[in-house]
Design a protein around this motif. Sequence first.
Motif, mmCIF file in Angstrom:
data_model
loop_
_atom_site.group_PDB
_atom_site.id
_atom_site.type_symbol
_atom_site.label_atom_id
_atom_site.label_comp_id
_atom_site.label_asym_id
_atom_site.label_seq_id
_atom_site.Cartn_x
_atom_site.Cartn_y
_atom_site.Cartn_z
ATOM 1 N N TYR A 126 -5.624 -29.435 38.757
ATOM 2 C CA TYR A 126 -4.726 -30.578 38.575
ATOM 3 C C TYR A 126 -3.657 -30.279 37.524
ATOM 4 C CZ TYR A 126 -6.995 -34.084 41.534
ATOM 5 O OH TYR A 126 -7.451 -34.812 42.612
ATOM 6 N N TRP A 127 -4.062 -29.629 36.462
ATOM 7 C CA TRP A 127 -3.092 -29.238 35.422
ATOM 8 C C TRP A 127 -1.993 -28.368 36.017
ATOM 9 C CZ3 TRP A 127 -2.280 -30.213 30.235
ATOM 10 C CH2 TRP A 127 -1.435 -29.326 29.559
ATOM 11 N N ASN A 128 -2.379 -27.377 36.772
ATOM 12 C CA ASN A 128 -1.398 -26.453 37.351
ATOM 13 C C ASN A 128 -0.500 -27.129 38.380
ATOM 14 O OD1 ASN A 128 -2.175 -24.222 35.813
ATOM 15 N ND2 ASN A 128 -3.781 -23.644 37.263
ATOM 16 N N ARG A 129 -1.046 -28.071 39.132
ATOM 17 C CA ARG A 129 -0.230 -28.789 40.112
ATOM 18 C C ARG A 129 0.834 -29.639 39.419
ATOM 19 N NH1 ARG A 129 -3.807 -31.745 44.618
ATOM 20 N NH2 ARG A 129 -1.686 -32.346 45.264
ATOM 21 N N ILE A 130 0.452 -30.287 38.326
ATOM 22 C CA ILE A 130 1.435 -31.067 37.560
ATOM 23 C C ILE A 130 2.495 -30.147 36.970
ATOM 24 C CG2 ILE A 130 1.752 -32.505 35.507
ATOM 25 C CD1 ILE A 130 -1.055 -33.653 36.063
ATOM 26 N N LYS A 131 2.040 -29.039 36.412
ATOM 27 C CA LYS A 131 2.975 -28.086 35.791
ATOM 28 C C LYS A 131 3.990 -27.568 36.800
ATOM 29 C CE LYS A 131 1.447 -23.961 34.893
ATOM 30 N NZ LYS A 131 0.704 -22.848 34.250
ATOM 31 N N GLU A 132 3.530 -27.166 37.962
ATOM 32 C CA GLU A 132 4.444 -26.612 38.973
ATOM 33 C C GLU A 132 5.396 -27.675 39.495
ATOM 34 O OE1 GLU A 132 4.848 -23.423 39.574
ATOM 35 O OE2 GLU A 132 3.314 -23.135 38.020
ATOM 36 N N ALA A 133 4.911 -28.902 39.635
ATOM 37 C CA ALA A 133 5.767 -29.984 40.118
ATOM 38 C C ALA A 133 6.880 -30.296 39.123
ATOM 39 C CB ALA A 133 4.926 -31.233 40.382
ATOM 40 N N ILE A 134 6.514 -30.454 37.842
ATOM 41 C CA ILE A 134 7.529 -30.780 36.836
ATOM 42 C C ILE A 134 8.486 -29.609 36.644
ATOM 43 C CG2 ILE A 134 7.923 -31.412 34.418
ATOM 44 C CD1 ILE A 134 5.297 -32.940 34.470
ATOM 45 N N LYS A 135 7.986 -28.395 36.776
ATOM 46 C CA LYS A 135 8.876 -27.235 36.663
ATOM 47 C C LYS A 135 9.899 -27.234 37.786
ATOM 48 C CE LYS A 135 8.905 -22.251 35.880
ATOM 49 N NZ LYS A 135 8.085 -21.044 35.647
ATOM 50 N N GLU A 136 9.460 -27.524 39.001
ATOM 51 C CA GLU A 136 10.392 -27.586 40.130
ATOM 52 C C GLU A 136 11.429 -28.690 39.924
ATOM 53 O OE1 GLU A 136 10.349 -28.603 44.932
ATOM 54 O OE2 GLU A 136 8.510 -27.873 43.967
#
Length: 309
Positions: A126-136
């Motif tokens: 979940y942490w990584n999914r949030i990180k990748e989404a906000i980065k995009e």
Amino acid sequence: MKFAARLNSFKNQKTNFTELLESIAKQTNLTHLDLNYPEHFTNLSDSELKLKIEKLGLGVNGVALRFRDEFIFGEFTNRDRLISKEAIKISKEAIDKCEYLGGKIVTIWLGFDGFDYPFQINYVEYWNRIKEAIKEIGEYAQTKGIEISIEYKPYQPRVYSMLPDSATTLLMINEINLDNVGVTLDYCHMLMRRENPAYSLALVANRGKLSGIHLNDGYGLNDDGLITGTISIPQTLEFIYYLKKFKYDGVIYFDTFPIRENPYEETSANIQLFKKYSGIIDKIGIEKLENMVSQSEGLTMSKILLEIL
């Protein structure tokens, strides 16, 4: 000074959005608007909204994402990946709206990216999914000259939020590693987390990541949204001292909930109290306060109170 307030606080007064904006411009001393996307973009076309705001002499600070209904299982971590993709799409649309209206900041509050029970989620995934989404989203915002600001909250509506406090949010931002991704500090959210608001402000501002301020007050158990500086008086004074110390020149947004109060009078009270606190700090002097703080003395607060009461 630049001030904005929660538009939904005025909804009980007017049903027509155009009339709502007109009454806010006429009856308050607000200088800027923060619009929610998509809910505040359904009544007027983008061009009509922009023209109306300009005619009223108001500025646009930014656009805040408001995820509803289908996102209750998570915005960027939804178990339905298509819904998470939709959340990213909506975020990019908000960036476009913000750019068109002349705003600077798109604020993301992830009310549903969290958990309620042990063994409910994979925390690292979940942490990584949030990180990748906000980065995009952040990379897209860079092309538009827009800043992305993460507004954290420890709980409500989820029992535990994935981004609950200043330190965790700064850790996320550090991993995202984009210059245009920062933090919005909501005073009540910090109280709920048992943070000292001025300490969190100092941590965020010292790293150049202070993007927005939501001022209010409360007792720390819930998101009370009470009038600024009416409950935690010493902490509010210290918080505004650090705003001035770090030379914050952004908009002060009053995220308060005047359910039983007249919203126009309540907004006026917020502005007057903020100016009063700011004036107290100016009267004592930043340099004098810095000298007092440098002594690391527990009696400092009592001396300040004796001076201003």
